[in-house]
Design an enzyme around this catalytic site. Sequence first.
Site, PDB file in Angstrom:
ATOM      1  N   GLU A  29       0.805  -1.215   0.000  1.00  0.00           N
ATOM      2  CA  GLU A  29       0.000   0.000   0.000  1.00  0.00           C
ATOM      3  C   GLU A  29       0.844   1.272   0.000  1.00  0.00           C
ATOM      4  O   GLU A  29       0.326   2.349  -0.326  1.00  0.00           O
ATOM      5  CB  GLU A  29      -0.947  -0.014   1.207  1.00  0.00           C
ATOM      6  CG  GLU A  29      -2.002  -1.108   1.119  1.00  0.00           C
ATOM      7  CD  GLU A  29      -2.849  -1.229   2.362  1.00  0.00           C
ATOM      8  OE1 GLU A  29      -4.067  -1.477   2.230  1.00  0.00           O
ATOM      9  OE2 GLU A  29      -2.311  -1.084   3.485  1.00  0.00           O
TER      10      GLU A  29
ATOM     11  N   ASP B 179     -11.852  -5.143  -2.584  1.00  0.00           N
ATOM     12  CA  ASP B 179     -12.829  -6.236  -2.568  1.00  0.00           C
ATOM     13  C   ASP B 179     -14.177  -5.668  -2.172  1.00  0.00           C
ATOM     14  O   ASP B 179     -14.257  -4.701  -1.419  1.00  0.00           O
ATOM     15  CB  ASP B 179     -12.409  -7.331  -1.575  1.00  0.00           C
ATOM     16  CG  ASP B 179     -12.185  -6.785  -0.169  1.00  0.00           C
ATOM     17  OD1 ASP B 179     -13.089  -6.945   0.668  1.00  0.00           O
ATOM     18  OD2 ASP B 179     -11.114  -6.198   0.080  1.00  0.00           O
TER      19      ASP B 179
END
EC number: 3.2.2.9
Length: 232
Positions: A14, A199
Amino acid sequence: MRLKIGIIGAMAQEVEILRNLMVEAKVIEIAGCKIYDGKINNTQVALLQSGIGKVAAAVGTALLLELTKPDVIINTGSAGGLDANLNVGDIVISTEVRHHDADVTAFGYEKGQLPANPAAFLPNEQLVSVALKETQTAGFNAVSGLICSGDVFVNGAEKIAQIRQDFPNVAAVEMEAAAIAQVCHAFNVPFVVVRAISDVADKESHLSFDEFLPLAAKNSSEIVVAMLNNFA
């Protein structure tokens, strides 16, 4: 306005794109955290890789604020989408942040509220506006709304139903933002959460997360870099 920007992501994936853009970076490794203190595009930046979960995020945020003294905090990375308008790769921007796994309602507090803290942590309105502007400019679909945090990866209908029951307006879930927001509240430092959807939280979200984390990292990092240009 020239500001020093603190950027926080939990995982190496990230923060990798942002770390690779940094120049003149000094590295601080402490208490399981990695802090990169340097510049991105002539903006002073302190980038934290905190580790996963609320405790790691709180420890890292406090260290980041004490050691590098940023003026504002941007929390970046991935999130699970619960808003029907969010799909993988889309951007979610906080209008409020809450803990979904805290419960001291027996003593009269709201669900998710911890004693001596507000029920919801509110991001800085200017930071939210900049995030929305840059997301629109980049052409991403974005939702602004409630982001809920807990020390649990949300997948499966039962978990999702409980969170939606407790927080009907929830847009996305993840594992660090509320802790970061709580520390920013304690230090009186403005913050915003800008994450990309890895997701859509459902029974298969753990499979989607592995597949689409790189896309989420890319998209969220792109918005953060665009935001930095507003503070150079």
